[in-house]
Design a protein around this motif. Structure first.
Motif, PDB file in Angstrom:
ATOM      1  N   LEU A  56       5.835  12.043  14.246  1.00 51.77           N
ATOM      2  CA  LEU A  56       7.211  11.543  14.286  1.00 51.77           C
ATOM      3  C   LEU A  56       7.690  11.205  12.882  1.00 51.77           C
ATOM      4  O   LEU A  56       7.094  10.368  12.195  1.00 51.77           O
ATOM      5  N   ASP A  57       8.760  11.860  12.485  1.00 49.79           N
ATOM      6  CA  ASP A  57       9.337  11.596  11.165  1.00 49.79           C
ATOM      7  C   ASP A  57       9.919  10.186  11.156  1.00 49.79           C
ATOM      8  O   ASP A  57      10.593   9.772  12.106  1.00 49.79           O
ATOM      9  N   LEU A  58       9.593   9.450  10.109  1.00 46.03           N
ATOM     10  CA  LEU A  58      10.079   8.069  10.047  1.00 46.03           C
ATOM     11  C   LEU A  58      11.561   8.012   9.689  1.00 46.03           C
ATOM     12  O   LEU A  58      12.299   7.171  10.165  1.00 46.03           O
ATOM     13  N   HIS A  59      11.972   8.966   8.869  1.00 46.12           N
ATOM     14  CA  HIS A  59      13.312   8.888   8.299  1.00 46.12           C
ATOM     15  C   HIS A  59      14.203   9.986   8.852  1.00 46.12           C
ATOM     16  O   HIS A  59      14.133  11.125   8.417  1.00 46.12           O
ATOM     17  N   SER A  92       7.989   2.692   1.578  1.00 47.41           N
ATOM     18  CA  SER A  92       7.471   1.436   1.043  1.00 47.41           C
ATOM     19  C   SER A  92       6.403   0.870   1.976  1.00 47.41           C
ATOM     20  O   SER A  92       6.332   1.213   3.162  1.00 47.41           O
ATOM     21  N   ARG A  93       5.598  -0.010   1.409  1.00 44.08           N
ATOM     22  CA  ARG A  93       4.558  -0.686   2.179  1.00 44.08           C
ATOM     23  C   ARG A  93       5.184  -1.441   3.363  1.00 44.08           C
ATOM     24  O   ARG A  93       4.669  -1.418   4.480  1.00 44.08           O
ATOM     25  N   ALA A  94       6.318  -2.071   3.092  1.00 43.38           N
ATOM     26  CA  ALA A  94       6.999  -2.841   4.142  1.00 43.38           C
ATOM     27  C   ALA A  94       7.415  -1.927   5.295  1.00 43.38           C
ATOM     28  O   ALA A  94       7.250  -2.271   6.468  1.00 43.38           O
ATOM     29  N   ALA A  95       7.940  -0.739   4.935  1.00 43.46           N
ATOM     30  CA  ALA A  95       8.372   0.193   5.984  1.00 43.46           C
ATOM     31  C   ALA A  95       7.186   0.636   6.824  1.00 43.46           C
ATOM     32  O   ALA A  95       7.272   0.752   8.043  1.00 43.46           O
ATOM     33  N   ARG A  96       6.040   0.861   6.175  1.00 48.95           N
ATOM     34  CA  ARG A  96       4.834   1.265   6.906  1.00 48.95           C
ATOM     35  C   ARG A  96       4.363   0.151   7.840  1.00 48.95           C
ATOM     36  O   ARG A  96       3.966   0.408   8.977  1.00 48.95           O
ATOM     37  N   GLU A  97       4.387  -1.065   7.318  1.00 52.70           N
ATOM     38  CA  GLU A  97       3.931  -2.190   8.144  1.00 52.70           C
ATOM     39  C   GLU A  97       4.824  -2.359   9.372  1.00 52.70           C
ATOM     40  O   GLU A  97       4.347  -2.645  10.472  1.00 52.70           O
ATOM     41  N   ALA A  99       6.471   0.007  10.816  1.00 54.53           N
ATOM     42  CA  ALA A  99       6.134   1.101  11.732  1.00 54.53           C
ATOM     43  C   ALA A  99       4.867   0.774  12.525  1.00 54.53           C
ATOM     44  O   ALA A  99       4.800   0.958  13.749  1.00 54.53           O
ATOM     45  N   LEU A 100       3.847   0.248  11.830  1.00 55.68           N
ATOM     46  CA  LEU A 100       2.603  -0.106  12.528  1.00 55.68           C
ATOM     47  C   LEU A 100       2.857  -1.174  13.579  1.00 55.68           C
ATOM     48  O   LEU A 100       2.306  -1.134  14.681  1.00 55.68           O
ATOM     49  N   SER A 101       3.727  -2.132  13.209  1.00 54.03           N
ATOM     50  CA  SER A 101       3.956  -3.260  14.114  1.00 54.03           C
ATOM     51  C   SER A 101       4.691  -2.830  15.386  1.00 54.03           C
ATOM     52  O   SER A 101       4.589  -3.493  16.407  1.00 54.03           O
ATOM     53  N   VAL A 102       5.445  -1.730  15.327  1.00 56.43           N
ATOM     54  CA  VAL A 102       6.132  -1.301  16.547  1.00 56.43           C
ATOM     55  C   VAL A 102       5.403  -0.153  17.251  1.00 56.43           C
ATOM     56  O   VAL A 102       5.955   0.486  18.136  1.00 56.43           O
ATOM     57  N   GLY A 103       4.171   0.115  16.837  1.00 54.46           N
ATOM     58  CA  GLY A 103       3.377   1.020  17.651  1.00 54.46           C
ATOM     59  C   GLY A 103       2.910   2.301  16.998  1.00 54.46           C
ATOM     60  O   GLY A 103       2.257   3.112  17.657  1.00 54.46           O
ATOM     61  N   ALA A 104       3.215   2.508  15.716  1.00 54.52           N
ATOM     62  CA  ALA A 104       2.683   3.700  15.061  1.00 54.52           C
ATOM     63  C   ALA A 104       1.178   3.524  14.874  1.00 54.52           C
ATOM     64  O   ALA A 104       0.682   2.397  14.775  1.00 54.52           O
ATOM     65  N   HIS A 105       0.438   4.638  14.882  1.00 57.48           N
ATOM     66  CA  HIS A 105      -1.015   4.540  14.756  1.00 57.48           C
ATOM     67  C   HIS A 105      -1.525   4.992  13.400  1.00 57.48           C
ATOM     68  O   HIS A 105      -2.605   4.595  12.980  1.00 57.48           O
TER      69      HIS A 105
END
Lengths: 415, 138
Positions: A56-59, A92-97, A99-105
């Motif tokens: 899934l593309d983040l952007h 950014s690190r924040a964007a990754r975090e 994403a992880l927090s809402v269910g990305a693996h």
């Protein structure tokens, strides 16, 4: 999911990214791929395609990858493990975090590295496969537990039904005593009758099934005593000179209520027939209980002699007044020298012990003749009279037994 | 010709280092390893796809700049950077990153920036054409 043919779904608004990923997937054998460049279609595609993994593309402009993730959360079951790898361009690190927090693996960065894509996808597919297997195992365990619970519930229900059924009989309905005549083989006189329980409730079950069911729910003794009570209540309608033989298990003999019941009637007219097929573990206790009953004038018969070792032990330990030959011994005795010899020996033994021999299950004139010849004292059986409702009278005996059933043309019965 | 032979479009190590190579040769080779049986040149096929998107996206980017829609400019540049990096379009990747980073600061993307985008777009198109020509001669 098929572990051999995993289904991978790609959501990226740039077609060329999808094209590259599709080729990378094909290069390591993943060929069942669905893709969309419209993130708003992602949820519908997950539902129709049922992927094992989502790239899934983040952007994306119309709907961000995070929004797609949130929407997927509403359609993917909590029990399901659907791995989602976010496609990023060095976010950014924040964007990754987030994403992880809402269910990305996991993440894969652009430019996509072929080995990295393969490794990350393989890792997550493996995790999903293990998860799926675990879940199946759990479901199978749950199913087993349900089967067991169903079984136990049915058992409990059946037990309750059995208790209710037997309780109703004990409380006074559906139990009817029949009486089978026992004749002297010396003069054809009616010596006694054996009380046999018959159960009326439908569906019809044989008495041994009723007693076994009662024992299985702890009502065995109560049912036996109910039968005894019913038999005793009919004493007045039985021929006054005959004894009344009633069947009791060792457990029932040990029950204090039994003694009370037997001595309340006419103990001198009663015979307790011990119907115990199991080995008795504590003879002294049984002997003490029987001594009390016999002390009141009740006689003791041991059933089923010749049918097993238990009955022989009973005879040796209990010294009964009456020894009853099992129908296994009686059946065909006129054509079998071995049966005849054993019956004869038992008869000698009984005489030594001053016990009376009663042969059960006599069905033919030939059997009766042999039993008489070897000196058996008395007999019962279909040939002489089936179990029957009172009145049990001499007239009844004459009808049941053939005219010449007894010795040398002597009158079969007294009139 | 072998994929190990130098190509007209391929960047020298210096160019890659400087960020102005047209196509990163390493990436070119990597993508070519993804060839299925009947592909002439996987890279060219992917690049053609990218060129179609590039033309559309750059036009959209230009519109966004005219509308002074900074968010749309950042968004578009980001998307183009991802795609360009995937194809090893080194110079375009660097240029879109520049635009992406200019956006949030509120600076407008001027005519000269779009002139540079157009120039790199053209160089990339020619490099792909050269690859196609090279493939065709095989």
């Amino acid at each position: 999911m098929s572990e051999d043919d995993p289904r991978v779904m790609i959501v990226d608004d740039v077609d060329v990214n999808i094209a590259i990923l599709t080729r990378m997937l094909a290069a390591f054998g993943v060929t069942t791929v669905a893709s969309t460049s419209d993130p708003r279609r992602a949820v519908a595609l997950v539902q129709s395609f049922q992927p094992d993994l989502v790239l899934l593309d983040l952007h994306m402009p119309s709907m961000t990858g995070l929004e797609v993730l949130a929407a997927l959360g509403t359609v993917v079951s909590e029990d399901d493990y659907l791995p989602v790898i976010m496609l990023t361009a060095d976010e950014s690190r924040a964007a990754r975090e987030t994403a992880l927090s809402v269910g990305a693996h996991d993440f894969v960065s652009k430019p996509f590295d072929r080995s990295e894509v393969e490794l990350r996808i393989r890792n997550l597919l493996r995790t999903r496969a293990l998860y799926t297997r675990l879940q199946r195992h759990t479901e199978s365990l749950h199913a087993q537990v349900r089967v067991q619970q169903d079984y136990e519930r049915r058992q409990a229900e059946e037990r309750q039904q059995t208790i209710a059924r037997i309780r109703a009989v004990i409380d006074g309905s559906g139990l009817l005593m029949h009486f089978q005549p026992i004749f002297s083989l010396r003069d054809g006189r009616l010596l006694g009758v054996e009380a046999l329980a018959r159960f009326l409730p439908e569906p019809r079950r044989t008495p041994d099934v009723w007693f076994a069911d009662a024992t299985s729910v702890g009502l065995g003794v109560e049912l036996e005593l109910a039968a005894v009570r019913a038999a005793l209540s009919e004493l007045p309608s039985l021929p006054a000179a005959s004894y009344l033989s009633i069947n009791l298990s060792a457990e029932a003999v040990l029950d204090p209520a039994t003694m009370q019941l037997l001595t309340s009637a006419a103990p001198e007219r009663l015979v307790v027939e011990l119907t115990e097929h199991a080995a008795v573990e504590d003879y002294p206790v049984l002997v003490r209980a029987l001594d009390k009953i016999r002390g009141a004038g009740v006689r003791l018969a041991v059933d089923d002699a010749g049918a097993g070792f238990a009955s022989l032990r009973h005879i040796l330990r209990l010294r009964p007044d009456i020894i009853k030959f099992d129908l296994e011994l009686t059946r065909g005795i006129d054509g079998d020298p071995a049966r005849r010899a054993l019956a004869y020996a038992l008869g000698m033994f009984a005489a030594e012990m001053s016990a009376v021999v009663v042969a059960e299950g006599v069905e033919t004139a030939g059997e009766l003749a042999v039993l008489r010849d070897i000196g058996a004292d008395a007999a019962q059986g279909f040939y002489l009279g089936r179990p029957h409702r009172p009145p049990v009278r001499d007239v009844y005996v004459a009808a049941a037994a053939p005219k010449d059933a007894f010795t040398h043309g002597a009158p079969a019965v007294r009139r | 010709m072998s994929t190990l032979d130098p190509l007209p479009c391929e960047a020298s190590a210096d160019e890659v280092e400087a960020g102005n190579a047209v196509i990163d040769v390493g990436r070119l080779h990597e993508l070519r390893t993804l060839a299925a049986g009947d592909d002439d040149d996987v890279y060219v096929m992917l690049a053609d796809l990218f060129l179609v998107e590039l033309t559309q996206e750059v036009a959209a980017l230009r519109d966004a700049a005219v509308r002074r829609d900074v968010a749309a400019v950042v968004e578009g540049a980001h998307r183009l950077r991802g795609a360009a990096s995937n194809l090893g379009a080194t110079a375009l990747t660097a240029l879109f990153l520049e635009l992406e980073e200019l956006g949030p600061s509120g600076q407008l993307i001027g005519r000269d920036a779009f002139a540079r985008v157009d120039a790199e777009h053209q160089r990339y198109r020619e490099a792909v054409a050269a690859l196609r020509g090279g493939s065709a001669t095989q």
